[in-house]
Each structure stands twice: as structure tokens, then as C-alpha cells.
Scaffold this active site. Structure first.
Site, PDB file in Angstrom:
ATOM      1  N   LYS A  72      68.137 -52.205-112.650  1.00 41.06           N
ATOM      2  CA  LYS A  72      67.254 -52.202-113.819  1.00 41.06           C
ATOM      3  C   LYS A  72      67.211 -53.605-114.437  1.00 41.06           C
ATOM      4  O   LYS A  72      68.244 -54.276-114.546  1.00 41.06           O
ATOM      5  CB  LYS A  72      67.803 -51.183-114.826  1.00 41.06           C
ATOM      6  CG  LYS A  72      66.919 -50.865-116.012  1.00 41.06           C
ATOM      7  CD  LYS A  72      67.575 -49.744-116.820  1.00 41.06           C
ATOM      8  CE  LYS A  72      66.701 -49.294-117.982  1.00 41.06           C
ATOM      9  NZ  LYS A  72      67.330 -48.168-118.711  1.00 41.06           N
ATOM     10  N   SER A 147      64.384 -44.329-119.174  1.00 40.09           N
ATOM     11  CA  SER A 147      63.787 -45.645-119.037  1.00 40.09           C
ATOM     12  C   SER A 147      64.141 -46.355-117.730  1.00 40.09           C
ATOM     13  O   SER A 147      63.574 -47.392-117.418  1.00 40.09           O
ATOM     14  CB  SER A 147      64.221 -46.526-120.214  1.00 40.09           C
ATOM     15  OG  SER A 147      65.642 -46.722-120.213  1.00 40.09           O
ATOM     16  N   SER A 171      68.327 -41.732-120.148  1.00 42.14           N
ATOM     17  CA  SER A 171      67.582 -42.709-119.344  1.00 42.14           C
ATOM     18  C   SER A 171      68.097 -42.916-117.938  1.00 42.14           C
ATOM     19  O   SER A 171      67.442 -43.581-117.137  1.00 42.14           O
ATOM     20  CB  SER A 171      67.515 -44.054-120.072  1.00 42.14           C
ATOM     21  OG  SER A 171      66.631 -43.964-121.168  1.00 42.14           O
TER      22      SER A 171
END
Length: 448
Positions: A72, A147, A171
């Protein structure tokens, strides 16, 4: 594309870390715009791969030596640009390397780039105002979840066996459930956050999304500096709690069927299945959100004042609204958290070793539902996707999301939740269930 399979090839000298990275490079190129990458750093990755090959030749291979990974886009790496899924003006070049990346580097992993994410890690759908939405390879037309959207998609596509994500209200777990991969949210404090973008400092955790439970726990063992086991053991006879209350009344019929099949399977394996009324957990979503968004507004206060137009409209609106939350509401939410932690110990974990809840109410929602949605409609979708994940964030509990059934429309996943420090027990049960399900699939059947 599992870590065990990769290491087996490397140990038997069937391939090299450099050759593996070349395979990944070709897959990323073949995926084209479908690859959920924010930035690729092949030169540095090939340097790491060559170093991994030398280490293996010298008998100094770490536990992830030569394994290609990507993460990420929120972790610092010295000399690299970090984008945070945000407007280009928010990008910055890092001076130091995040502790989690440093630990993976020391274990011999090969990091080839940054993966897409929701803007500043705010948003459970995976939609990003600046960069669009990664395509969910497991659910045609479905949102990828957020996310950690790019991490889930990259694993589901087979680009990497694991990828780091972060979890503040779901997330890691939501994109894992949306894409049918494993997501592991550890206990707060188990994995260092130094060098990771902050959102809500009292709820943020870092953990892996992975192709299997084994992959997830191998990575988590490295991240936790060996405080969790990298290998499984039989879980023994457990007390496993399922919910029978308003908390899960909104789940789909096929999710109910999957849960019923799972209960039957667990009983057959000798576990004690306990059915509890955990409806009170549903009331924790709001205090969890108040804490998260209040802390996020504090993190972003200076930048929001200086460059409000650099935020996407939804993120900007949420942060501006959060700025109006009174301190009393924030402090009250933190009081509720302490009361809830005590209650969970007394009512849930006095009766059960682990809790099993749905990951989502059904398969990933369709992305088309977001088209033209505004205000209350978006809030309703967010609440629907996070209602089952936020309680564990508020309580600070470790949770693993595991796919347990495949429908014609996509995967169904559950959350396996335990007390703080129960990561090994959670992973042992999850790995046992995963092995049993793969045996069923090999025979041409599926529990759901």
C-alpha cells in the site's frame, strides 16, 4: 503464488529471485492498466533480488528471501516518493524507511513498488477521486474494498503472494472480503507503525493481505519480529461463538447458509459452537467512527487549511465535518471504548475462545451503486460495509478475514476474532478451515 511455493522453487534451485522478479514484471506488464500499482521501482527491486540470490548462495537466506512483494502506498522508503493515494501535491520523498519495510527487507523480501489505495486511507469502497478505482478480479463489477484496495487486488490477481495494508475500521478486512483473499488485522502494538501514514493513532494497525493463511502468518511473524508463529499447529478443541442478534440480521441468505455450514463443520470437528447475542457490538460503530474521524481531522488540520482543494470532495467533506465534533463527544467515545473492552471480556470471551462473524453482509457491492451517489447514499454504503468490522477496531482485537465459500457472484468471507494476543490461535483455526475447504474444492464441492 504462495510464499511456500515460491520458497520451495528457490530452495530447490528451480529458479532465482531475479528470475522470479522478471516473471512478476511480465505479469504486471500483461495486466496493463488493470494492475493496481501506484508506482513501480524495478531498479531497486532487482538490486534486492540479486542480494537475495547472493544470500541464498552463502547460506544466509532469511525467511522471505527472494519473495516478491508490493505494498500500500503509505509506507516510507528512504529516497522513494510516497503518494498516500492523494493529489500529487501531497506526495513527498521519504527520508527514512518505515520499520515494517525494514523488517521485510531484513527477511530478504523483494519490494517492487507501491499499490493503489483510497485517498489518505479514507474510504471502504476503494473509490479514489484522484486515481479511480482498481478493478476487482473476484467480483465482476464489484468494488475492490478499501482503503487497502490495491493490496487486495494485487494478491487476488496473483501479482504478489502478500501485500501490506493498514486497518483503522476495516481497511485490511474489507478489501480482503471483497476480493476473496486473506486479511490479517493484528492486535494494536504488535506491528510497529513508525514510517506509516497516520490516520487514527489509537486505532491504526498494519498487517498483511495474502493469498493464504500461511502466507499471512509468515509475513506477520516477520513484521512482529517473531512474536507470532510462522507455522501452524492443530488448534485443539475450541469454544467458537457465532452471533444471533441484530448485529448480523442484515446479512444475505447465502451468507447465513455459509455460516450455518461452517457451524456444522466446526461441530463435526469437535469444537463447541456457542451462539451469543452480540447485538450490542452494533452500537460501537459510531464511537469507533467518532474517534477515527476526529483523530484524522487532527492529523490533516494544517494541510486542510492550507490546501483544501487538493482533497477529493468526499474526503474533504468528512474532514471538515469532523472538525466540528466537540471534544466532549470524542472523549465520551473513548470512555465507551473502555467500557466495551471490559464488557467484551466479561460477556464474550468468558464464553468463547474465538468469535466468528461475517466479513461483509454478502459479496462485494457493485461499483455502479456509487455512480452519482451523494451524501446520505454514500454514508449508507459506508455504514453497510463497515458495520461488521468497526467493533473489533474499537475494541483493539486481532481479526483474520477468511474466504469460506464461493458463489456465482463472488466470494463470501468471515472474520475470526480473538482477544488481544490471540493471533496464533486465530491463524491456527483459520489455516485448519482453509485446508478443509481446499480439500472440498479439490473434490469438486463447496461448503456453500
Amino acid at each position: 503464488m504462495t510464499i511456500a511455493a515460491i520458497l520451495s522453487r528457490l530452495e530447490r534451485a528451480e529458479t532465482t529471485a531475479v528470475a522470479l522478479l522478471e516473471e512478476v514484471q511480465a505479469r504486471v506488464a500483461a495486466a496493463g492498466a488493470q494492475a493496481p500499482v501506484a508506482r513501480l521501482e524495478w531498479d531497486r527491486a532487482f538490486d534486492q533480488a540479486r542480494a537475495a540470490d547472493r544470500a541464498r548462495q552463502e547460506g544466509a537466506a532469511g525467511p522471505l528471501c527472494g519473495v516478491p512483494l508490493a505494498h500500500k502506498d503509505m509506507f516510507d522508503r528512504a529516497g522513494s516518493v510516497v503518494g498516500f493515494g492523494a493529489h500529487p501535491d501531497a506526495q513527498r520523498r521519504a527520508e527514512r524507511t518505515a520499520e515494517v519495510l525494514a523488517r521485510l527487507d531484513a527477511a530478504g523480501a523483494v519490494d517492487f513498488g507501491r499499490l493503489q489505495m483510497s485517498e489518505f486511507a479514507m474510504g471502504p469502497t476503494g473509490q479514489n477521486h484522484h486515481h479511480g478505482m482498481p478493478v476487482n478480479p473476484a467480483v465482476p463489477g464489484g468494488v475492490p474494498g478499501g482503503s487497502s484496495s490495491g493490496s487486495g487486488v494485487a494478491v487476488a490477481m496473483g501479482l504478489v503472494p502478500a501485500a501490506l495494508g493498514s486497518d483503522t475500521g476495516g481497511s485490511i478486512r474489507i478489501p480482503a472480503a471483497c476480493t476473496g483473499v486473506v486479511g490479517f488485522k493484528p492486535s494494536p502494538g504488535l506491528v510497529p507503525r513508525a514510517g506509516a501514514m497516520p490516520l487514527s493513532w489509537t486505532q491504526d494497525v498494519v498487517g498483511p493481505l495474502a493469498a493464504s493463511v500461511d502466507c499471512a502468518r509468515r509475513v506477520l511473524s516477520v513484521l512482529s519480529a517473531g512474536r507470532t508463529r510462522a507455522t501452524s499447529q492443530p488448534p485443539g478443541r475450541l469454544r467458537l461463538a457465532f452471533d444471533d442478534s441484530s448485529l448480523t440480521e442484515g446479512v444475505s441468505a447465502r451468507m447465513r447458509a455459509a455460516l450455518a455450514d461452517l457451524r456444522q463443520q466446526l461441530r463435526a470437528q469437535g469444537h463447541e459452537v456457542v451462539v451469543l447475542d452480540m447485538g450490542w457490538l452494533a452500537h460501537l460503530a459510531e464511537p469507533a467512527n467518532v474517534i477515527a474521524i476526529s483523530e484524522a481531522a487532527t492529523v490533516h488540520a494544517d494541510r486542510l487549511r492550507a490546501a483544501p482543494d487538493s482533497y477529493g470532495p468526499e474526503v474533504r467533506a468528512r474532514l471538515c465535518q469532523a472538525a466540528g465534533i466537540p471534544a466532549q463527544a470524542y472523549l465520551r467515545a473513548r470512555q465507551i471504548r473502555q467500557i466495551a473492552i471490559t464488557r467484551a471480556k466479561a460477556e464474550i470471551f468468558a464464553a468463547a475462545d474465538l468469535v466468528i462473524l461475517p466479513g461483509l453482509a454478502d459479496v462485494a457491492p457493485q461499483a455502479a451503486a456509487l455512480a452519482g451517489a451523494k451524501g446520505a447514499e454514500i454514508a449508507t454504503m459506508i455504514a453497510g460495509m463497515t458495520g461488521l468490522t468497526r467493533p473489533a477496531s474499537l475494541l483493539g482485537l486481532p481479526v483474520l478475514t477468511l474466504p469460506v465459500a464461493q458463489t456465482a457472484d463472488g466470494p463470501l468471507s468471515v472474520q475470526i476474532m480473538g482477544q488481544r494476543g490471540a493471533e496464533d490461535l486465530i491463524a491456527d483455526l483459520a489455516q485448519h478451515l482453509e485446508t478443509a475447504r481446499r480439500s472440498d474444492l479439490h473434490r469438486g464441492t463447496d461448503p456453500a
